[in-house]
Design an enzyme around this catalytic site. Structure first.
Site, PDB file in Angstrom:
ATOM      1  N   GLY A   1       0.821  -1.211   0.000  1.00 34.09           N
ATOM      2  CA  GLY A   1       0.000   0.000   0.000  1.00 34.09           C
ATOM      3  C   GLY A   1       0.852   1.257   0.000  1.00 34.09           C
ATOM      4  O   GLY A   1       2.082   1.207  -0.147  1.00 34.09           O
TER       5      GLY A   1
ATOM      6  N   ASP B   1       0.348  -8.872   1.486  1.00 32.26           N
ATOM      7  CA  ASP B   1      -0.743  -7.996   1.038  1.00 32.26           C
ATOM      8  C   ASP B   1      -1.760  -8.819   0.268  1.00 32.26           C
ATOM      9  O   ASP B   1      -1.408  -9.819  -0.368  1.00 32.26           O
ATOM     10  CB  ASP B   1      -0.177  -6.869   0.136  1.00 32.26           C
ATOM     11  N   ASN B   2      -3.016  -8.378   0.306  1.00 30.89           N
ATOM     12  CA  ASN B   2      -4.037  -9.025  -0.534  1.00 30.89           C
ATOM     13  C   ASN B   2      -4.373  -8.175  -1.753  1.00 30.89           C
ATOM     14  O   ASN B   2      -5.282  -8.506  -2.507  1.00 30.89           O
ATOM     15  CB  ASN B   2      -5.317  -9.327   0.270  1.00 30.89           C
TER      16      ASN B   2
ATOM     17  N   ASP C   1      -4.511 -12.761   2.596  1.00 30.55           N
ATOM     18  CA  ASP C   1      -5.500 -11.911   3.282  1.00 30.55           C
ATOM     19  C   ASP C   1      -5.365 -12.184   4.779  1.00 30.55           C
ATOM     20  O   ASP C   1      -5.541 -13.336   5.219  1.00 30.55           O
ATOM     21  CB  ASP C   1      -6.905 -12.262   2.780  1.00 30.55           C
TER      22      ASP C   1
ATOM     23  N   LEU D   1       0.022  -2.803   8.870  1.00 32.84           N
ATOM     24  CA  LEU D   1      -0.584  -1.643   8.206  1.00 32.84           C
ATOM     25  C   LEU D   1      -1.751  -2.086   7.324  1.00 32.84           C
ATOM     26  O   LEU D   1      -2.289  -1.284   6.549  1.00 32.84           O
ATOM     27  CB  LEU D   1       0.449  -0.908   7.333  1.00 32.84           C
TER      28      LEU D   1
ATOM     29  N   ASN E   1      -5.148 -12.581  14.081  1.00 30.46           N
ATOM     30  CA  ASN E   1      -4.259 -13.533  13.391  1.00 30.46           C
ATOM     31  C   ASN E   1      -2.807 -13.090  13.455  1.00 30.46           C
ATOM     32  O   ASN E   1      -1.894 -13.895  13.675  1.00 30.46           O
ATOM     33  CB  ASN E   1      -4.686 -13.686  11.928  1.00 30.46           C
TER      34      ASN E   1
ATOM     35  N   TYR F   1     -14.446   1.400  10.391  1.00 33.77           N
ATOM     36  CA  TYR F   1     -13.013   1.715  10.476  1.00 33.77           C
ATOM     37  C   TYR F   1     -12.663   2.206  11.887  1.00 33.77           C
ATOM     38  O   TYR F   1     -11.755   1.659  12.519  1.00 33.77           O
ATOM     39  CB  TYR F   1     -12.696   2.776   9.439  1.00 33.77           C
TER      40      TYR F   1
ATOM     41  N   LYS G   1     -10.608  -0.091  14.344  1.00 32.00           N
ATOM     42  CA  LYS G   1      -9.264   0.276  14.817  1.00 32.00           C
ATOM     43  C   LYS G   1      -9.221   0.391  16.344  1.00 32.00           C
ATOM     44  O   LYS G   1      -8.189   0.106  16.965  1.00 32.00           O
ATOM     45  CB  LYS G   1      -8.854   1.606  14.186  1.00 32.00           C
TER      46      LYS G   1
ATOM     47  N   ARG H   1      -9.127  10.432  -1.052  1.00 34.96           N
ATOM     48  CA  ARG H   1      -8.615  11.265   0.035  1.00 34.96           C
ATOM     49  C   ARG H   1      -8.361  12.676  -0.479  1.00 34.96           C
ATOM     50  O   ARG H   1      -8.132  12.901  -1.671  1.00 34.96           O
ATOM     51  CB  ARG H   1      -7.360  10.641   0.638  1.00 34.96           C
TER      52      ARG H   1
HETATM   53  P1  NAD Z   1      -3.457   1.773   1.749  1.00 32.85           P
HETATM   54  O1  NAD Z   1      -4.876   1.447   1.439  1.00 32.85           O
HETATM   55  O2  NAD Z   1      -2.610   2.338   0.676  1.00 32.85           O
HETATM   56  O3  NAD Z   1      -2.693   0.520   2.345  1.00 32.85           O
HETATM   57  C1  NAD Z   1      -3.321  -0.534   3.006  1.00 32.85           C
HETATM   58  C2  NAD Z   1      -2.727  -1.829   2.489  1.00 32.85           C
HETATM   59  O4  NAD Z   1      -3.301  -2.931   3.214  1.00 32.85           O
HETATM   60  C3  NAD Z   1      -3.029  -2.075   1.010  1.00 32.85           C
HETATM   61  O5  NAD Z   1      -1.861  -2.510   0.366  1.00 32.85           O
HETATM   62  C4  NAD Z   1      -4.089  -3.172   1.034  1.00 32.85           C
HETATM   63  O6  NAD Z   1      -4.110  -3.944  -0.148  1.00 32.85           O
HETATM   64  C5  NAD Z   1      -3.682  -3.942   2.269  1.00 32.85           C
HETATM   65  N1  NAD Z   1      -4.778  -4.704   2.875  1.00 32.85           N
HETATM   66  C6  NAD Z   1      -6.022  -4.267   3.185  1.00 32.85           C
HETATM   67  N2  NAD Z   1      -6.739  -5.258   3.735  1.00 32.85           N
HETATM   68  C7  NAD Z   1      -5.925  -6.344   3.787  1.00 32.85           C
HETATM   69  C8  NAD Z   1      -6.109  -7.675   4.241  1.00 32.85           C
HETATM   70  N3  NAD Z   1      -7.268  -8.088   4.765  1.00 32.85           N
HETATM   71  N4  NAD Z   1      -5.067  -8.533   4.138  1.00 32.85           N
HETATM   72  C9  NAD Z   1      -3.886  -8.129   3.601  1.00 32.85           C
HETATM   73  N5  NAD Z   1      -3.662  -6.875   3.156  1.00 32.85           N
HETATM   74  C10 NAD Z   1      -4.679  -5.999   3.245  1.00 32.85           C
HETATM   75  O7  NAD Z   1      -3.524   2.781   2.996  1.00 32.85           O
HETATM   76  P2  NAD Z   1      -2.356   3.562   3.742  1.00 32.85           P
HETATM   77  O8  NAD Z   1      -2.685   4.998   3.704  1.00 32.85           O
HETATM   78  O9  NAD Z   1      -1.031   3.099   3.297  1.00 32.85           O
HETATM   79  O10 NAD Z   1      -2.609   3.087   5.238  1.00 32.85           O
HETATM   80  C11 NAD Z   1      -1.831   2.069   5.847  1.00 32.85           C
HETATM   81  C12 NAD Z   1      -2.253   1.908   7.296  1.00 32.85           C
HETATM   82  O11 NAD Z   1      -2.079   3.138   7.995  1.00 32.85           O
HETATM   83  C13 NAD Z   1      -3.719   1.501   7.485  1.00 32.85           C
HETATM   84  O12 NAD Z   1      -3.800   0.560   8.513  1.00 32.85           O
HETATM   85  C14 NAD Z   1      -4.391   2.782   7.876  1.00 32.85           C
HETATM   86  O13 NAD Z   1      -5.513   2.551   8.682  1.00 32.85           O
HETATM   87  C15 NAD Z   1      -3.295   3.509   8.630  1.00 32.85           C
HETATM   88  N6  NAD Z   1      -3.484   4.963   8.556  1.00 32.85           N
HETATM   89  C16 NAD Z   1      -3.156   5.673   7.456  1.00 32.85           C
HETATM   90  C17 NAD Z   1      -3.384   7.043   7.425  1.00 32.85           C
HETATM   91  C18 NAD Z   1      -3.004   7.898   6.248  1.00 32.85           C
HETATM   92  O14 NAD Z   1      -3.234   9.125   6.293  1.00 32.85           O
HETATM   93  N7  NAD Z   1      -2.420   7.382   5.202  1.00 32.85           N
HETATM   94  C19 NAD Z   1      -3.962   7.678   8.540  1.00 32.85           C
HETATM   95  C20 NAD Z   1      -4.311   6.907   9.628  1.00 32.85           C
HETATM   96  C21 NAD Z   1      -4.049   5.548   9.652  1.00 32.85           C
HETATM   97  N1  UDP Z   2     -12.605  16.277   1.468  1.00 29.08           N
HETATM   98  C1  UDP Z   2     -13.002  17.275   0.592  1.00 29.08           C
HETATM   99  N2  UDP Z   2     -12.944  17.022  -0.744  1.00 29.08           N
HETATM  100  C2  UDP Z   2     -12.503  15.845  -1.258  1.00 29.08           C
HETATM  101  C3  UDP Z   2     -12.082  14.821  -0.339  1.00 29.08           C
HETATM  102  C4  UDP Z   2     -12.160  15.072   1.009  1.00 29.08           C
HETATM  103  O1  UDP Z   2     -13.385  18.368   1.005  1.00 29.08           O
HETATM  104  O2  UDP Z   2     -12.461  15.702  -2.482  1.00 29.08           O
HETATM  105  C5  UDP Z   2     -12.628  16.568   2.924  1.00 29.08           C
HETATM  106  C6  UDP Z   2     -13.318  15.516   3.771  1.00 29.08           C
HETATM  107  O3  UDP Z   2     -14.705  15.798   3.846  1.00 29.08           O
HETATM  108  C7  UDP Z   2     -12.612  15.707   5.100  1.00 29.08           C
HETATM  109  C8  UDP Z   2     -11.187  16.117   4.702  1.00 29.08           C
HETATM  110  O4  UDP Z   2     -11.285  16.586   3.363  1.00 29.08           O
HETATM  111  O5  UDP Z   2     -13.189  16.769   5.816  1.00 29.08           O
HETATM  112  C9  UDP Z   2     -10.195  14.974   4.772  1.00 29.08           C
HETATM  113  O6  UDP Z   2     -10.735  13.888   4.048  1.00 29.08           O
HETATM  114  P1  UDP Z   2      -9.937  12.540   3.774  1.00 29.08           P
HETATM  115  O7  UDP Z   2     -10.893  11.637   3.076  1.00 29.08           O
HETATM  116  O8  UDP Z   2      -8.651  12.828   3.108  1.00 29.08           O
HETATM  117  O9  UDP Z   2      -9.553  11.985   5.212  1.00 29.08           O
HETATM  118  P2  UDP Z   2     -10.298  11.906   6.623  1.00 29.08           P
HETATM  119  O10 UDP Z   2      -9.491  12.793   7.492  1.00 29.08           O
HETATM  120  O11 UDP Z   2     -11.705  12.374   6.504  1.00 29.08           O
HETATM  121  O12 UDP Z   2     -10.205  10.479   6.964  1.00 29.08           O
END
Ligand code: NAD
Ligand code: UDP
Length: 321
Positions: free
Chosen positions: A19, A39-40, A64, A82, A108, A154, A158, A195
């Site tokens: 990811g 990863d899945n 998965d 992650l 798991n 979510y 979490k 996002r």
């Molecule tokens: P992402 O969607 O790019 O990455 C998630 C990865 O997990 C993907 O590669 C997906 O294929 C894999 N995945 C999902 N479900 C799975 C499963 N059941 N088995 C195996 N693999 C699985 O998202 P990201 O932004 O890289 O986020 C990574 C982690 O960080 C997540 O746990 C997310 O909740 C956490 N996080 C990210 C943010 C952010 O702003 N990016 C903020 C808060 C928390």
């Molecule tokens: N948002 C927005 N326009 C977009 C996508 C998101 O105004 O095209 C807003 C969304 O409503 C939130 C903030 O931007 O208030 C952050 O959204 P995001 O989905 O990136 O992450 P969140 O913090 O909500 O998980």
């Protein structure tokens, strides 16, 4: 620091390693670990780690985490979890799958950690604070989460994952680390994951209007990916502190501020359009990073403008593919 008990390189498993954040973590860990990426490919892409797997720096396994795994024959030192969809669009598209990943999947992986006596790292989220009533958010705040809303698969998933992690520590004496990640952005975000940073950049580069939800007065703080990865690895490798730690940028922006910055940095002629605010969208979010400063000696180094420029450059080159 990265030597295993037997004296060789430590072996790290990165679940969700294909990811956005996971692939940057793999880039960082291959310097001094054997890395097994699991990863899945739900929201991850093979191309994110192809440069590592083709050079045999990393072993890529399709699995998965909702299904148990044993990795028999391996000596695992570190497990980073992650694996979970992270964008509201993705985690709400199949909410039951999101819950299963964050509850059954974490169980798991904790069993795997127990079996290998590995240190376990949980990527948690600022969403555990829900639509916070305290500002900024400290780790001691218990949050304000709608348990039956569209985000709860979510948020509550979490939160339950954190519960399970700390029950494993209490019941099985497992070494655990947890970071609560606030909005993070950078290269390899999916162009269509919904996002705000990726949406605005993709829209601005295409000359389309930027879709601000609500009035755009809601706030977020945006952390560049390299800063976050540094904090994650420091958290995993420090010896003293195992409670949850916030990682994020402590500078608050409104969503409209962000939209205007993206238009300026891309030189786009796009305008802002205003649509409905999604259900339960948090109104303000800002991390208190005192614990990270104290225990990890960490704070973000990349200003928003620099991080956005790097991300825009990446989307211009590769991100639309
Ligand atoms: P992402 O969607 O790019 O990455 C998630 C990865 O997990 C993907 O590669 C997906 O294929 C894999 N995945 C999902 N479900 C799975 C499963 N059941 N088995 C195996 N693999 C699985 O998202 P990201 O932004 O890289 O986020 C990574 C982690 O960080 C997540 O746990 C997310 O909740 C956490 N996080 C990210 C943010 C952010 O702003 N990016 C903020 C808060 C928390
Ligand atoms: N948002 C927005 N326009 C977009 C996508 C998101 O105004 O095209 C807003 C969304 O409503 C939130 C903030 O931007 O208030 C952050 O959204 P995001 O989905 O990136 O992450 P969140 O913090 O909500 O998980």
């Amino acid at each position: 620091m990265t030597e295993s008990a037997a004296g060789g390189l430590k072996t790290a498993v990165v679940c969700g390693g294909a990811g956005f954040l996971g692939s940057h973590l793999c880039d960082r860990l291959v310097a001094d670990h054997r890395v097994i990426c699991i990863d899945n490919f739900h929201t991850g892409r093979r191309r994110n780690v192809a440069h590592l797997s083709s050079r045999e720096c990393l072993v890529l396994l399709e699995h998965d985490i909702v299904e148990p795994l044993s990795l028999a024959g391996e000596n695992i030192d570190r497990i980073y979890n992650l694996a979970s969809p992270a964008s509201p669009v993705h985690y709400q598209s199949d909410p039951l799958r999101t819950v299963k990943t964050n509850v059954l999947g974490v169980l798991n992986l904790l069993e795997l950690a127990r079996h290998h006596n590995a240190r376990f790292f949980q990527a948690s989220t600022s969403e555990v604070y829900g639509d916070p009533l305290e500002h900024p958010q400290r780790e001691s705040y218990w949050g304000n989460v709608n348990p039956v809303g569209v985000r709860s698969c979510y948020d509550e998933g979490k939160r339950c994952a954190e519960t399970i992690v700390y029950d494993y520590r209490r019941q099985h004496d497992l070494e655990v680390r947890t970071v609560r990640i606030f909005n993070t952005y950078g290269p390899r975000m999916l162009a269509d994951d919904g996002r705000v940073v990726s949406n605005f950049i993709v829209q601005a580069l295409a000359g389309r209007d930027l879709t601000v939800y609500g009035q755009g007065t809601q706030t977020r703080s945006f952390c560049y990916v390299s800063d976050l990865i540094e904090g994650m690895v420091r958290c995993m490798e420090q010896e003293e502190f195992s409670e949850p730690i916030n990682l994020g940028n402590p500078i608050e922006f409104t969503v409209s501020d962000l939209a205007r910055q993206v238009i300026r940095l891309t030189g786009s002629a796009s305008k802002l359009t205003y649509g409905a605010l999604p259900e339960d969208d948090p109104k303000r979010r800002l991390p208190d990073i005192t614990l990270a400063q104290r225990h990890l000696n960490w704070e973000p180094a990349v200003p928003l403008e620099d991080g956005l420029c790097r991300t825009v450059a990446w989307f211009r080159e590769a991100g639309q593919a």
